[in-house]
Design an enzyme around this catalytic site. Structure first.
Site, PDB file in Angstrom:
ATOM      1  N   SER A 138       0.823  -1.147   0.010  1.00  0.00           N
ATOM      2  CA  SER A 138       0.014  -0.008  -0.043  1.00  0.00           C
ATOM      3  C   SER A 138       0.890   1.212  -0.056  1.00  0.00           C
ATOM      4  CB  SER A 138      -0.863   0.045   1.207  1.00  0.00           C
ATOM      5  OG  SER A 138      -1.497   1.036   1.627  1.00  0.00           O
ATOM      6  N   TYR A 151      -2.341  -1.670  10.408  1.00  0.00           N
ATOM      7  CA  TYR A 151      -2.613  -2.001   8.668  1.00  0.00           C
ATOM      8  C   TYR A 151      -1.403  -1.321   7.988  1.00  0.00           C
ATOM      9  CZ  TYR A 151      -3.985  -1.566   4.111  1.00  0.00           C
ATOM     10  OH  TYR A 151      -4.029  -1.710   2.576  1.00  0.00           O
TER      11      TYR A 151
END
Length: 250
Positions: A138, A151
């Protein structure tokens, strides 16, 4: 990574980026196997894409991962690409509730899941004439979103792990490719994300990803233009500024 002629396993293929990528690769003539925990979603995808198949797996269960990998290899001996896409993203209130359960679930799903599945499939992949391990990190691996600390941390770890795996596999026919998405219109953090005008439309993201894969088959990182400010924030000497921008609304 060759864009056609593969047998591809995609985790988290029932929705979001996983589904869209599966459909795009399926349209290019690849044999695509999608996996996940929610059978109705998987069935919906395969029904809409004749020839695509699905397998159930719980990536939070290491025993299930081992059995799943064995099943995948037995049923699809030509399997030569695995896309570690499945993941969860939840907000955490560290000074308040602590949310340790969320942190642990996120680490197991986002980090241990891909590590365990890749380890289980790697002996098979190394026997193939050409193979690819694709990880999905990400932009938040490089500039964290503070409300989703675990995350962001797991994605940073996936980036680091991908670099190490790539180094250890040099000299083999197995390529390691890291897909680095920006903020995309999916339901990763809930239905509102799928219609957020700030997020990149999913179709646009997938189209750019497929173009990169097709025109740059030796690429190590797939980074769409919208994600480059995050990916290269540190290299450009702008990490503090980009961090402030990303976290301005939280």
């Amino acid at each position: 990574m060759n864009i056609s002629g593969n047998t591809i396993l995609i985790t988290g293929g029932g929705s979001g980026i996983g589904r869209a990528l599966a459909e795009a690769l399926h349209a290019k003539g690849n044999k695509v196997i999608i996996s996940g925990r929610r059978e109705p979603l998987l069935d919906e995808v395969t029904a809409a894409n004749p020839g695509m198949v699905s397998l159930l797996v719980n990536l939070q269960d290491k025993g299930d991962i081992a059995a799943f990998a064995k099943q995948a290899v037995e049923h699809f001996p030509a399997l030569n690409v695995v896309v570690n896409n499945a993941g969860i993203m939840k907000d955490e209130d560290l000074p308040g509730k602590g949310d340790l359960d969320i942190a642990e679930e996120t680490v197991v799903t986002n980090l241990l899941g891909p590590i365990r599945l890749t380890a289980a499939l790697l002996p098979h992949l190394l026997k193939q004439p050409q193979a690819t391990v694709m990880t999905v990190s990400s932009g938040l691996a490089f500039v964290p979103l503070a409300v989703t600390p675990t995350y962001s941390a797991t994605k940073a770890a996936i980036h680091s792990w991908s670099m190490s795996l790539r180094h250890q596999l040099k000299g083999t026919a197995t390529q390691v490719v890291e897909l680095v998405p920006p903020y995309v219109q999916t339901e990763l953090r809930g239905p509102e994300q799928a219609v957020d005008p700030v997020a990149m439309p999913l179709a646009d993201f997938i189209a750019e990803v497929m173009t990169i894969l097709e025109t740059q088959p030796e690429t190590r990182e797939v980074i769409v233009e919208r994600c480059k400010p995050l990916r290269f924030a540190a290299e450009n000497g702008n990490l503090a500024g980009v961090f402030a921008m990303v976290n301005a609304q939280h």
